[in-house]
Design a protein around this motif. Structure first.
Motif, mmCIF file in Angstrom:
data_model
loop_
_atom_site.group_PDB
_atom_site.id
_atom_site.type_symbol
_atom_site.label_atom_id
_atom_site.label_comp_id
_atom_site.label_asym_id
_atom_site.label_seq_id
_atom_site.Cartn_x
_atom_site.Cartn_y
_atom_site.Cartn_z
ATOM 1 N N ARG A 39 -3.490 -4.197 2.799
ATOM 2 C CA ARG A 39 -3.490 -4.444 3.776
ATOM 3 C C ARG A 39 -4.603 -5.332 4.546
ATOM 4 N NH1 ARG A 39 -2.818 1.474 6.156
ATOM 5 N NH2 ARG A 39 -3.301 1.999 4.001
ATOM 6 N N ALA A 40 -5.709 -4.889 3.822
ATOM 7 C CA ALA A 40 -6.989 -5.842 4.267
ATOM 8 C C ALA A 40 -6.682 -7.402 3.755
ATOM 9 C CB ALA A 40 -8.284 -5.302 3.437
ATOM 10 N N PHE A 41 -6.124 -7.547 2.555
ATOM 11 C CA PHE A 41 -5.817 -8.985 1.990
ATOM 12 C C PHE A 41 -4.693 -9.625 2.972
ATOM 13 C CE2 PHE A 41 -7.816 -8.035 -2.044
ATOM 14 C CZ PHE A 41 -8.411 -9.163 -2.388
ATOM 15 N N SER A 42 -4.027 -8.816 3.509
ATOM 16 C CA SER A 42 -2.732 -9.490 4.281
ATOM 17 C C SER A 42 -3.502 -9.927 5.536
ATOM 18 C CB SER A 42 -1.629 -8.459 4.539
ATOM 19 O OG SER A 42 -1.868 -7.292 5.397
ATOM 20 N N PRO A 91 0.941 5.243 -5.469
ATOM 21 C CA PRO A 91 0.130 5.492 -4.274
ATOM 22 C C PRO A 91 -0.040 6.816 -3.883
ATOM 23 C CG PRO A 91 1.758 3.498 -3.848
ATOM 24 C CD PRO A 91 1.926 4.464 -5.012
ATOM 25 N N VAL A 92 -1.160 7.214 -3.393
ATOM 26 C CA VAL A 92 -1.467 8.791 -2.973
ATOM 27 C C VAL A 92 -1.533 8.776 -1.406
ATOM 28 C CG1 VAL A 92 -2.631 10.735 -3.035
ATOM 29 C CG2 VAL A 92 -2.319 9.372 -5.068
ATOM 30 N N ASP A 145 0.875 -1.271 0.144
ATOM 31 C CA ASP A 145 0.155 0.148 -0.036
ATOM 32 C C ASP A 145 1.019 1.201 0.108
ATOM 33 O OD1 ASP A 145 -2.526 -1.143 -0.191
ATOM 34 O OD2 ASP A 145 -2.737 -1.374 2.095
ATOM 35 N N ARG A 146 2.041 1.264 0.582
ATOM 36 C CA ARG A 146 3.007 2.428 0.633
ATOM 37 C C ARG A 146 3.742 2.705 -0.420
ATOM 38 N NH1 ARG A 146 3.928 3.964 6.166
ATOM 39 N NH2 ARG A 146 5.991 4.865 5.785
ATOM 40 N N VAL A 174 5.019 2.815 9.688
ATOM 41 C CA VAL A 174 4.528 1.509 9.520
ATOM 42 C C VAL A 174 3.614 0.828 10.618
ATOM 43 C CG1 VAL A 174 5.320 -0.928 9.263
ATOM 44 C CG2 VAL A 174 6.591 0.866 7.858
ATOM 45 N N LEU A 175 3.995 1.181 11.859
ATOM 46 C CA LEU A 175 2.953 1.034 12.995
ATOM 47 C C LEU A 175 1.430 1.556 12.764
ATOM 48 C CD1 LEU A 175 2.794 -0.864 15.392
ATOM 49 C CD2 LEU A 175 3.609 0.992 16.763
#
Length: 412
Positions: free
Chosen positions: A344-347, A198-199, A74-75, A206-207
């Motif tokens: 992130r949701a998929f992870s 990514p915007v 995502d980042r 990261v946290l």
């Protein structure tokens, strides 16, 4: 819905064509890898313990680093993450091939290389899943996911067979070399694909991104409920089907018969993908959970008195249902999760779905030794069906509908 305008419409976009080709080659390498690696290990140390250690060296980093992989995707951008992952896998697997071919490979070499590949996998999966909505308009998401699912099902049958043929004809080292080449080719095929970077509204740690992903996960009822269900379902499949299935087959339909059953399941996955190219689903999770519940049937047949034709039919139907869930789940995620949080949701999804698999593998053996194979398999089938029904009892899961389609993006 015609094939030109419906099922194959995503392929009219050049970006998706390149992505699709890259994924096909990537999946070929991924399905070859376990067989090639297994025989490379056994050529060094012919023991199940050694093989288990190397396989664990690959799977443990994948599970531990999945959340970090989703944040990174995502980042920094999903295309870049996939390319780096493919590059790392190509180099590490090529190194393993060279060591095996030259006769210098030791068990610890392959374990370290497997850990590197497992780390790359942790970033690849959430990046790949999150990239699809960036390549096709929402109206073509089902077709795009169905195309990918059909390819995945076909390669689940072709990949291991290819690796086994290479092992028999030229040896496990060269099987690893071909595997490494597939990942390098997959990297090259992704080069023409261009997606916006990514915007990010503000610099975050990261946290912070992990906490944001967790808040999304626990605050989305249908998401955590299905993931919780699959934590249990996958533990049952890993324990009852994959661990107890082979010894049960040896006592009943034989090893060859078990191979036919697994092949029937793979063919069912392909058929399910083809069905999803043609049939539009309105409530993806309801259809998906009904589909995945069909796996209880062959599990029950295996426990009672396996009859090969019936068990093959049940496995085929279960494969169709499993792919129905796969496409439905991708649609639910891609249409209802914000694009900047999707990896992130998929992870979190992958971590939750895999975390209990080792438990199922470890517990089921002693349980079968105590109660017997048949009662444990029958009980597993009943538990599997009840979990599916309980999940369908959730209104959030049962009633989730497809998001409205947007206008198609221009063809590139």
């Amino acid at each position: 819905m015609s094939w030109r305008d419906g099922a194959l419409a995503p392929l009219r976009d050049r970006r998706f064509r390149w992505f699709f080709a890259s994924q096909a080659v990537d999946l070929w390498g991924t399905t070859m890898a376990p067989v090639a690696l297994a025989f490379a290990v056994l050529a060094i140390d012919d023991s199940a313990t050694a093989l288990g250690q190397v396989l664990a060296a690959r799977s443990i980093p994948t599970v531990l680093l999945l959340l970090a992989g989703g944040v990174i995707a995502d980042r920094v951008g999903r295309r870049l993450v996939i390319q780096v992952s493919n590059g790392v896998s190509a180099i590490s697997q090529g190194t393993a091939a060279a060591l095996v071919i030259t006769g210098h490979a030791e068990l610890w070499h392959l374990a370290v290389i497997a850990a590197v590949n497992g780390t790359a996998d942790a970033a690849n999966f959430p990046a790949t899943q999150g990239m699809v909505p960036q390549l096709v308009p929402r109206s073509q998401l089902q077709a795009a996911n169905a195309l990918l699912a059909t390819t995945r099902g076909a390669l689940l049958a072709v990949g291991p067979t290819t690796a086994a043929a290479l092992v028999v004809t030229v040896g496990p080292g060269w099987a690893l070399a071909v595997d490494a080449l597939t990942w390098f080719v997959a990297l090259l095929l992704l080069l023409p694909v261009r997606i916006p970077p990514p915007v990010r509204e503000a610099a975050t740690s990261v946290l912070h991104d992990l906490r944001e992903g967790w808040s999304l996960f626990r605050g989305t009822a249908w998401l955590w409920q299905v993931v919780l269900a699959f934590a249990l379902l996958n533990a049952i499949i890993a324990g009852a089907w994959h661990t107890l299935g082979p010894p049960r087959a040896l006592d009943t339909i034989g090893a060859v018969g078990w191979g036919y059953v697994l092949s029937a399941f793979a063919v069912g996955l392909v058929a399910g993908g083809l069905v999803m190219m043609r049939v539009r689903i309105r409530r993806p999770l309801r259809a998906g959970m009904l589909g995945v519940s069909l796996f209880a049937a062959p599990l029950l047949m295996l426990g009672l008195e396996p009859v090969l034709p019936l068990l093959m039919t049940g496995a085929f139907v279960a494969g169709v249902g499993m792919e129905l869930f796969g496409v439905g789940w991708s649609l639910a995620m891609q249409e209802n999760i914000a694009e900047d949080k999707l990896s992130r949701a998929f992870s979190y999804d992958a971590l939750g779905s895999l975390v209990a698999v080792p438990v199922g593998q470890v517990v089921v053996g002693p349980l079968a030794a105590w109660l017997g194979l048949r009662p444990v398999l029958v009980g597993a089938a009943a538990a599997y069906a009840l979990i599916c029904l309980a999940t369908l009892g959730s209104r959030a899961v049962r009633t989730l509908e497809r998001a409205p389609a947007e206008d198609p993006a221009p063809v590139r």
